[in-house]
Design a protein around this motif. Structure first.
Motif, PDB file in Angstrom:
ATOM      1  N   MET A 122     -16.594  -9.083   3.918  1.00 17.49           N
ATOM      2  CA  MET A 122     -15.181  -9.287   4.238  1.00 17.49           C
ATOM      3  C   MET A 122     -14.288  -8.250   3.564  1.00 17.49           C
ATOM      4  SD  MET A 122     -14.680 -13.404   4.470  1.00 17.49           S
ATOM      5  CE  MET A 122     -13.273 -13.169   5.548  1.00 17.49           C
ATOM      6  N   GLN A 123     -14.888  -7.198   3.057  1.00 20.96           N
ATOM      7  CA  GLN A 123     -14.100  -6.221   2.296  1.00 20.96           C
ATOM      8  C   GLN A 123     -13.054  -5.505   3.150  1.00 20.96           C
ATOM      9  OE1 GLN A 123     -16.032  -2.757   0.231  1.00 20.96           O
ATOM     10  NE2 GLN A 123     -14.974  -3.672  -1.497  1.00 20.96           N
ATOM     11  N   ASN A 124     -13.434  -5.049   4.332  1.00 19.87           N
ATOM     12  CA  ASN A 124     -12.466  -4.350   5.180  1.00 19.87           C
ATOM     13  C   ASN A 124     -11.302  -5.259   5.556  1.00 19.87           C
ATOM     14  OD1 ASN A 124     -14.002  -2.065   5.065  1.00 19.87           O
ATOM     15  ND2 ASN A 124     -14.888  -2.281   7.113  1.00 19.87           N
ATOM     16  N   TYR A 125     -11.631  -6.515   5.870  1.00 22.39           N
ATOM     17  CA  TYR A 125     -10.579  -7.479   6.202  1.00 22.39           C
ATOM     18  C   TYR A 125      -9.615  -7.656   5.033  1.00 22.39           C
ATOM     19  CZ  TYR A 125      -8.329 -12.032   6.644  1.00 22.39           C
ATOM     20  OH  TYR A 125      -7.401 -13.037   6.655  1.00 22.39           O
ATOM     21  N   LEU A 126     -10.161  -7.843   3.818  1.00 19.22           N
ATOM     22  CA  LEU A 126      -9.310  -8.072   2.655  1.00 19.22           C
ATOM     23  C   LEU A 126      -8.482  -6.836   2.324  1.00 19.22           C
ATOM     24  CD1 LEU A 126      -8.422  -9.943   0.394  1.00 19.22           C
ATOM     25  CD2 LEU A 126     -10.385  -9.151  -0.952  1.00 19.22           C
ATOM     26  N   PHE A 127      -9.084  -5.666   2.448  1.00 17.02           N
ATOM     27  CA  PHE A 127      -8.327  -4.439   2.178  1.00 17.02           C
ATOM     28  C   PHE A 127      -7.137  -4.316   3.122  1.00 17.02           C
ATOM     29  CE2 PHE A 127      -7.384   0.015   3.078  1.00 17.02           C
ATOM     30  CZ  PHE A 127      -7.094   0.477   1.802  1.00 17.02           C
ATOM     31  N   ASP A 128      -7.373  -4.513   4.408  1.00 13.04           N
ATOM     32  CA  ASP A 128      -6.277  -4.415   5.378  1.00 13.04           C
ATOM     33  C   ASP A 128      -5.185  -5.430   5.068  1.00 13.04           C
ATOM     34  OD1 ASP A 128      -7.663  -2.413   6.655  1.00 13.04           O
ATOM     35  OD2 ASP A 128      -8.458  -3.724   8.240  1.00 13.04           O
ATOM     36  N   LEU A 129      -5.595  -6.641   4.695  1.00 12.75           N
ATOM     37  CA  LEU A 129      -4.638  -7.703   4.374  1.00 12.75           C
ATOM     38  C   LEU A 129      -3.770  -7.312   3.183  1.00 12.75           C
ATOM     39  CD1 LEU A 129      -4.018 -10.754   5.196  1.00 12.75           C
ATOM     40  CD2 LEU A 129      -5.435 -11.344   3.219  1.00 12.75           C
ATOM     41  N   LEU A 130      -4.394  -6.830   2.118  1.00  8.51           N
ATOM     42  CA  LEU A 130      -3.663  -6.455   0.907  1.00  8.51           C
ATOM     43  C   LEU A 130      -2.797  -5.220   1.139  1.00  8.51           C
ATOM     44  CD1 LEU A 130      -6.503  -7.006  -1.720  1.00  8.51           C
ATOM     45  CD2 LEU A 130      -4.440  -8.402  -1.456  1.00  8.51           C
ATOM     46  N   GLU A 131      -3.328  -4.254   1.863  1.00  2.89           N
ATOM     47  CA  GLU A 131      -2.562  -3.036   2.115  1.00  2.89           C
ATOM     48  C   GLU A 131      -1.278  -3.344   2.889  1.00  2.89           C
ATOM     49  OE1 GLU A 131      -3.599   1.513   3.366  1.00  2.89           O
ATOM     50  OE2 GLU A 131      -4.292  -0.061   4.723  1.00  2.89           O
ATOM     51  N   LYS A 132      -1.385  -4.201   3.908  1.00  3.69           N
ATOM     52  CA  LYS A 132      -0.200  -4.559   4.693  1.00  3.69           C
ATOM     53  C   LYS A 132       0.790  -5.350   3.850  1.00  3.69           C
ATOM     54  CE  LYS A 132       1.242  -6.770   8.997  1.00  3.69           C
ATOM     55  NZ  LYS A 132       0.792  -7.478  10.236  1.00  3.69           N
ATOM     56  N   ALA A 133       0.286  -6.312   3.055  1.00  4.34           N
ATOM     57  CA  ALA A 133       1.173  -7.114   2.206  1.00  4.34           C
ATOM     58  C   ALA A 133       1.840  -6.260   1.133  1.00  4.34           C
ATOM     59  CB  ALA A 133       0.378  -8.245   1.555  1.00  4.34           C
ATOM     60  N   GLY A 134       1.155  -5.229   0.701  1.00  5.22           N
ATOM     61  CA  GLY A 134       1.692  -4.402  -0.377  1.00  5.22           C
ATOM     62  C   GLY A 134       2.756  -3.408   0.045  1.00  5.22           C
ATOM     63  N   GLU A 135       2.896  -3.193   1.353  1.00  5.79           N
ATOM     64  CA  GLU A 135       3.838  -2.184   1.830  1.00  5.79           C
ATOM     65  C   GLU A 135       5.259  -2.433   1.331  1.00  5.79           C
ATOM     66  OE1 GLU A 135       3.560  -2.033   6.053  1.00  5.79           O
ATOM     67  OE2 GLU A 135       1.633  -0.941   6.061  1.00  5.79           O
ATOM     68  N   LYS A 136       5.743  -3.653   1.479  1.00  7.96           N
ATOM     69  CA  LYS A 136       7.133  -3.929   1.100  1.00  7.96           C
ATOM     70  C   LYS A 136       7.337  -3.928  -0.415  1.00  7.96           C
ATOM     71  CE  LYS A 136       7.056  -9.020   1.130  1.00  7.96           C
ATOM     72  NZ  LYS A 136       7.622 -10.226   1.775  1.00  7.96           N
ATOM     73  N   HIS A 137       6.238  -3.990  -1.170  1.00  7.99           N
ATOM     74  CA  HIS A 137       6.333  -3.958  -2.632  1.00  7.99           C
ATOM     75  C   HIS A 137       6.042  -2.560  -3.193  1.00  7.99           C
ATOM     76  CE1 HIS A 137       6.590  -8.319  -2.608  1.00  7.99           C
ATOM     77  NE2 HIS A 137       5.509  -8.364  -1.847  1.00  7.99           N
ATOM     78  N   GLY A 138       5.848  -1.587  -2.296  1.00  9.31           N
ATOM     79  CA  GLY A 138       5.598  -0.217  -2.728  1.00  9.31           C
ATOM     80  C   GLY A 138       4.219  -0.018  -3.343  1.00  9.31           C
ATOM     81  N   MET A 139       3.255  -0.845  -2.950  1.00 12.62           N
ATOM     82  CA  MET A 139       1.922  -0.732  -3.532  1.00 12.62           C
ATOM     83  C   MET A 139       1.274   0.594  -3.176  1.00 12.62           C
ATOM     84  SD  MET A 139      -1.319  -3.370  -3.186  1.00 12.62           S
ATOM     85  CE  MET A 139      -1.854  -2.786  -1.559  1.00 12.62           C
ATOM     86  N   LYS A 140       0.604   1.193  -4.173  1.00 13.31           N
ATOM     87  CA  LYS A 140      -0.109   2.446  -3.967  1.00 13.31           C
ATOM     88  C   LYS A 140      -1.593   2.264  -4.259  1.00 13.31           C
ATOM     89  CE  LYS A 140       3.769   5.526  -5.079  1.00 13.31           C
ATOM     90  NZ  LYS A 140       3.893   6.008  -3.688  1.00 13.31           N
ATOM     91  N   LEU A 141      -2.410   3.039  -3.591  1.00 13.88           N
ATOM     92  CA  LEU A 141      -3.832   3.082  -3.888  1.00 13.88           C
ATOM     93  C   LEU A 141      -4.021   3.968  -5.118  1.00 13.88           C
ATOM     94  CD1 LEU A 141      -5.314   3.486  -0.305  1.00 13.88           C
ATOM     95  CD2 LEU A 141      -4.753   1.395  -1.559  1.00 13.88           C
ATOM     96  N   VAL A 142      -4.790   3.474  -6.059  1.00 14.22           N
ATOM     97  CA  VAL A 142      -4.896   4.130  -7.366  1.00 14.22           C
ATOM     98  C   VAL A 142      -6.347   4.507  -7.642  1.00 14.22           C
ATOM     99  CG1 VAL A 142      -4.544   3.833  -9.847  1.00 14.22           C
ATOM    100  CG2 VAL A 142      -2.890   2.889  -8.236  1.00 14.22           C
ATOM    101  N   GLY A 143      -6.542   5.686  -8.235  1.00  5.44           N
ATOM    102  CA  GLY A 143      -7.874   6.177  -8.538  1.00  5.44           C
ATOM    103  C   GLY A 143      -8.281   5.944  -9.981  1.00  5.44           C
TER     104      GLY A 143
END
Length: 344
Positions: free
Chosen positions: A178-199
């Motif tokens: 379910m990783q791809n599903y969860l990633f898409d869910l979090l990425e979309k939810a994070g947009e309005k909070h300015g979430m960034k992918l971090v290395g």
């Protein structure tokens, strides 16, 4: 990316963690002998170490206690076979004494996303499936250093309230399918909070501001956890493997955190030599990077015990020059962990 976590929210892929499930009638007694720290209570977690026969650090574990005789162990991602071999051999040796110990390597069974930053709770609140989401993620129901099974959208998650960055955060352990599903869910939810992918490099910088030791850097087979200055994770009131050898070694060198007045165009990586003011070599860095909180270079390293005092000024060699490096208190950023414990 580092500033995104300090000021907002970042998402990190931590799937590479090594993961094992230890259960059975002998599980608790085995892990109590195998590791240095007290075992956590059910629903709680702790950080602990397995030692070599010489008393030095063999493996670092986060242990989640699922039930009285059921434990979830998380260790470094780059050391899967290394950790598994040591764990298997120890179980085989001690099972006749402690009773049945079940071991399951679940490294590829679960993925992990780490979400961290002051706005991380806000992102999770937008996707958590719960009648009272605000209280579910509150300090009262979900305190720091605890674990809880939650649902994010349609994805079951074993959430662990811990963050390697020193900010409010969770590790989200989920079924790998379910990783791809969860990633898409979090990425979309994070947009309005300015979430960034971090290395990993940004995470590495931030953990140094908290003086979090890293396995393979500050932690390894050349130093004991006592020399790494981690007494809070060592329970000397119990017997554990390697304890006598660790105590006998004493403190040959000590791990410290340093802020560095280095060049404007470079930061240390680790392994740089440390010198006293008179030019005598007295230790080395084990980690290095840039501190976004203090806007200068930062590093962790080992020095002679008599020099490991807050305020001591040393020299670090970078670009064939010596630069001032001052020993500071552990966790110079948020030393009281107020940001980690912030409530919703």
């Amino acid at each position: 990316e580092a500033k995104a976590i300090r000021e907002g929210v970042g998402l990190i892929d931590a799937t590479a963690f090594t993961k094992h499930r230890i259960s059975g009638p002998g599980a608790a007694a085995f892990l109590d002998w195998f590791t240095t720290n007290k075992l956590p209570k059910v629903g709680r977690i702790n950080l602990t170490y397995a030692l070599t026969s010489h008393g030095t650090t063999r493996t670092e574990y986060t242990i989640v206690r699922i039930a009285e005789d059921d434990f979830y162990l998380v260790s470094a991602g780059g050391w899967h076979a290394y950790d598994q071999d040591y764990l298997y051999k120890a179980i085989m040796e001690k099972e006749p004494e402690f009773g049945r110990i079940n071991e399951e390597d679940v490294t590829t069974k679960y993925g992990v996303f780490a979400i961290a930053g002051p706005k991380s709770r806000d992102v999770l609140l937008d996707v958590i499936k719960d009648a009272e989401p605000e209280t579910t993620l509150s300090n009262k129901r979900f305190p720091w250093l605890s674990s809880k099974k939650i649902e994010l959208g349609m994805c079951p998650v074993n959430a662990i309230r811990v963050a390697y960055t020193g900010e409010l955060g969770w590790e989200l352990h989920h079924p790998i399918e379910m990783q791809n599903y969860l990633f898409d869910l979090l990425e979309k939810a994070g947009e309005k909070h300015g979430m960034k992918l971090v290395g990993a490099r940004a995470q590495n910088w931030l953990r140094q501001e908290k003086s979090y030791r890293a396995f393979g850097n500050e932690l390894g087979r050349d130093a004991t956890p006592a020399e790494a200055d981690l007494p809070r994770f060592i329970d000397l009131n119990k017997d554990f493997y390697g304890k006598d050898a660790m105590v006998e070694k004493g403190i040959r060198s000590k791990c410290v955190t340093l802020l560095i007045d280095g060049p404007d165009d470079a930061d240390p990586w680790g392994r740089e030599a440390l010198y006293a003011q008179d030019g005598t070599r007295v230790g080395r860095l084990t980690s290095g990077g840039y501190s976004v909180a203090f806007e200068k270079s930062i590093g962790l390293g080992y020095v002679r015990p008599e020099l490991a005092e807050v305020g001591t000024t040393l020299k670090v060699r970078m670009l064939n020059e010596l630069w001032d490096a001052t020993i500071v208190e552990d966790s110079p950023y948020d030393p009281k962990n107020a940001k980690i414990r912030v409530d919703g």
